[in-house]
Structures are given as C-alpha cells and as structure tokens.
Motif scaffolding. Structure first.
Motif, short mmCIF file in Angstrom:
data_model
loop_
_atom_site.label_atom_id
_atom_site.label_comp_id
_atom_site.label_asym_id
_atom_site.label_seq_id
_atom_site.Cartn_x
_atom_site.Cartn_y
_atom_site.Cartn_z
N ALA A 127 0.83 -1.21 0.00
CA ALA A 127 0.00 0.00 0.00
C ALA A 127 0.86 1.26 0.00
O ALA A 127 0.62 2.19 -0.79
N ASN A 131 1.44 4.01 -3.20
CA ASN A 131 1.20 5.45 -3.12
C ASN A 131 2.44 6.25 -3.49
O ASN A 131 2.36 7.25 -4.21
N GLU A 149 -4.17 7.42 -1.03
CA GLU A 149 -5.23 6.43 -1.24
C GLU A 149 -5.17 5.39 -0.13
O GLU A 149 -4.50 4.37 -0.25
N PHE A 150 -5.88 5.68 0.94
CA PHE A 150 -5.88 4.76 2.07
C PHE A 150 -6.68 3.49 1.78
O PHE A 150 -6.53 2.49 2.48
N ARG A 151 -7.52 3.53 0.76
CA ARG A 151 -8.29 2.34 0.43
C ARG A 151 -7.40 1.20 -0.07
O ARG A 151 -7.81 0.03 -0.03
N LYS A 152 -6.18 1.54 -0.51
CA LYS A 152 -5.27 0.49 -0.97
C LYS A 152 -4.85 -0.44 0.16
O LYS A 152 -4.53 -1.61 -0.08
N SER A 154 -6.81 -1.48 2.70
CA SER A 154 -7.88 -2.49 2.88
C SER A 154 -7.95 -3.46 1.71
O SER A 154 -8.18 -4.66 1.90
N ILE A 155 -7.72 -2.95 0.49
CA ILE A 155 -7.75 -3.84 -0.68
C ILE A 155 -6.58 -4.82 -0.63
O ILE A 155 -6.75 -6.01 -0.92
N THR A 158 -7.25 -7.47 2.05
CA THR A 158 -8.23 -8.46 1.60
C THR A 158 -7.62 -9.45 0.63
O THR A 158 -7.83 -10.68 0.73
N TYR A 271 -2.39 -3.79 -10.24
CA TYR A 271 -3.38 -2.93 -9.59
C TYR A 271 -2.74 -1.82 -8.76
O TYR A 271 -3.18 -0.68 -8.81
#
Length: 297
Positions: A127, A131, A149-152, A154-155, A158, A271
C-alpha cells in the motif's frame, strides 16, 4: 591349564570338531551388518524426511492440546522464537532440492506468528509503495494533485489474507480427499499448509519496496524473479505430497498452485503499481465578485 586339557580330550573324542582362535577377528554376522546399513539409511531418511521419521517426530512431540476456546490453545500457534522464524524465512527464500520444508522446519512446531506478520508487513509495504510510486510518476505535473489512497490498505489486506488462507484451505481439502483415494499420498495439516504459504510471501516484501522504481521493465523483472523463486519453493514443498497420485492429477495440482501464485503476483503489480492513474485537475478556488444592484424610483 585344565581348560586346555578338556579341549584336548574333546578333540580326541571328536576329531571333526571345529575350534575358534581367539586371535582371529570375529566376523560380523550378516544380519548385524544389515542393521548397520539400515541405521545409515535411517539417518539419511531423517535428513530427507520420510514417513518413519515423521511418525517418530509426531510421537516424540505429542502434547496434550488445550480446548479451542481457551487462550492456551491459540498460544501454541505463536510459540516460536526469532531464530526459528529466521530459519524458516531462509528456508523459503533459498529452497534446497531434496529437502522438504515442512518436515525440516514446520512439522515439529507449526506456527502462525511468522505467516501473520509476513502478510501484515506485505500489506502495508504494497500500500505504501503503491502510493509513493504513484506520487513519483506524477511528480512535477502542474495538473496533478496528490491525494493519499488509504483504500489500498484495505484492498491489499483483503487480497493477501484471502490468498494466504483460502488457497491453503482449498488445497488442504483436496489433499485430504485424494488421501482417501490413494493411500500413499503424504498428508499435510491445514496449519502446515498455511505456514508454507505465509513464508512463501516473504520474498515479495523487498520486491514491493523496489517496485517504487518508476520503470516498468525493472518492476516486471523483479516480479518475475520473485514469482519464480516463491513458485519453485511451493512446487518443491507440495510435489512430494502428490507425486504418488495419478500423474495427470499430480501435474494439474502443481500447475494450479503455480497459476494461482502467479495470478496473485501479477495482480498486485498491475493494480497497485501499473494501474493508470487519472490526473486530477488542480483545485479551482471560486472568486466571489461583489455586485451592486441600482434601482430607480
């Protein structure tokens, strides 16, 4: 001298009797010689890890397990020291042909400490590196506005933890099913398979840091090297478990393991690092002009 006289009398009575000289070396019986050879083979088998050595280790290290709802039950999964974790990391990064990773490092004391922290470190490394890579690529462009992009996180969590748990679960179920069909198949426990997959991901931690380099060719070369090394480690570990099965099923199992591993590697690179990022326009600050309305009476 009385014993010599008795021996002389016996020879006089029975001339065909055989005598044994004390000075002559005593020959080792064939059975005893065979036992020595078998002991040497057993030492080699212990180094390579055969079924007999596995049973001995399991019997020697058999302990009373606590109930699963107690803290002591889960504490045993983290009962490792730093040296054991480092040895297991070295064994996963530098696999040796003919040496089974599970039998040499894991079977005596399987753990979740190393796999858990390796996956957690890899999640944050991917992550953060993703960034930074995005920032370096668009650095200097006047129309680009950097937004973390903090959503990276959690992605990435997962994807990594799903791969490190769901794939071992599916593989363990498949091996259990095939073991009921073919008796010679080596059985690995679910915890052992999770350990193997967890330690196989360690090589991607330094690789993800080097993925910050804004050169697509360099990234793909690093990814290919790490992917080949970790996939080789997985094949060398799981091939002994399926080699006694049907040849087509064994090859299909190994190919599936490699393909899933390659899909995870390519997906992370595509990704988090090579995905096209849209340039966001610079924020426009609205200017409020004061207007005066004049009315005539």
């Amino acid at each position: 001298f009385a014993e010599f006289d008795d021996a002389a009398n016996l020879l006089a009575v029975n001339p065909d009797a055989t005598t044994i000289s004390i000075e002559e070396p005593v020959e080792i019986p064939k059975k005893q010689h065979g036992r020595l050879q078998e002991s040497g083979r057993e030492e080699d088998d212990e180094l390579l890890g055969t079924d007999d050595s596995d049973k001995a280790e399991l019997l020697a290290g058999q302990k009373k397990s606590a109930p699963f709802w107690t803290f002591e039950y889960y504490q045993t999964f983290f009962d490792v020291d730093t040296y054991q974790v480092l040895d297991r990391i070295k064994g996963s990064v530098f696999p040796v042909p003919g040496k089974n990773f599970v039998r040499l490092y894991i079977r005596s004391n399987p753990d979740l400490y190393g796999p858990f922290w390796i996956c957690a470190t890899l999640v944050f490394t991917i992550a953060v590196s993703g960034n930074l890579s995005n920032f370096l690529i668009h650095l200097g462009k006047p129309t680009y506005h950097y937004v973390p992009e903090f959503r990276k996180v959690s992605i990435a969590a997962t994807a990594i933890y799903a791969y490190a748990w769901l794939v071992p679960l599916a593989l363990w179920g498949f091996l259990v099913w095939r073991n009921s069909k073919v008796m010679n198949i080596v059985s690995y426990s679910f915890l052992e398979i999770v350990c193997v997959y967890g330690y196989s991901l360690f090589i991607y931690i330094p690789t993800a840091i080097l993925w910050i380099i804004p050169q697509q060719v360099v990234r793909w070369v690093l990814m290919f090297f790490s992917m080949c090394l970790s996939a080789t480690f997985l094949v060398m570990t799981f091939w002994p478990a399926v080699r006694d099965d049907n040849r087509r099923i064994a090859l299909a199992t190994v190919v599936t393991i490699v393909l899933l591993h390659d899909l995870m590697s390519v997906g992370c690179l595509e990704y988090f690092f090579d995905a096209p990022e849209l340039d966001l326009p610079a924020p426009v600050i609205p200017v409020h002009n004061s207007t005066t309305v004049v009315t005539k009476s």
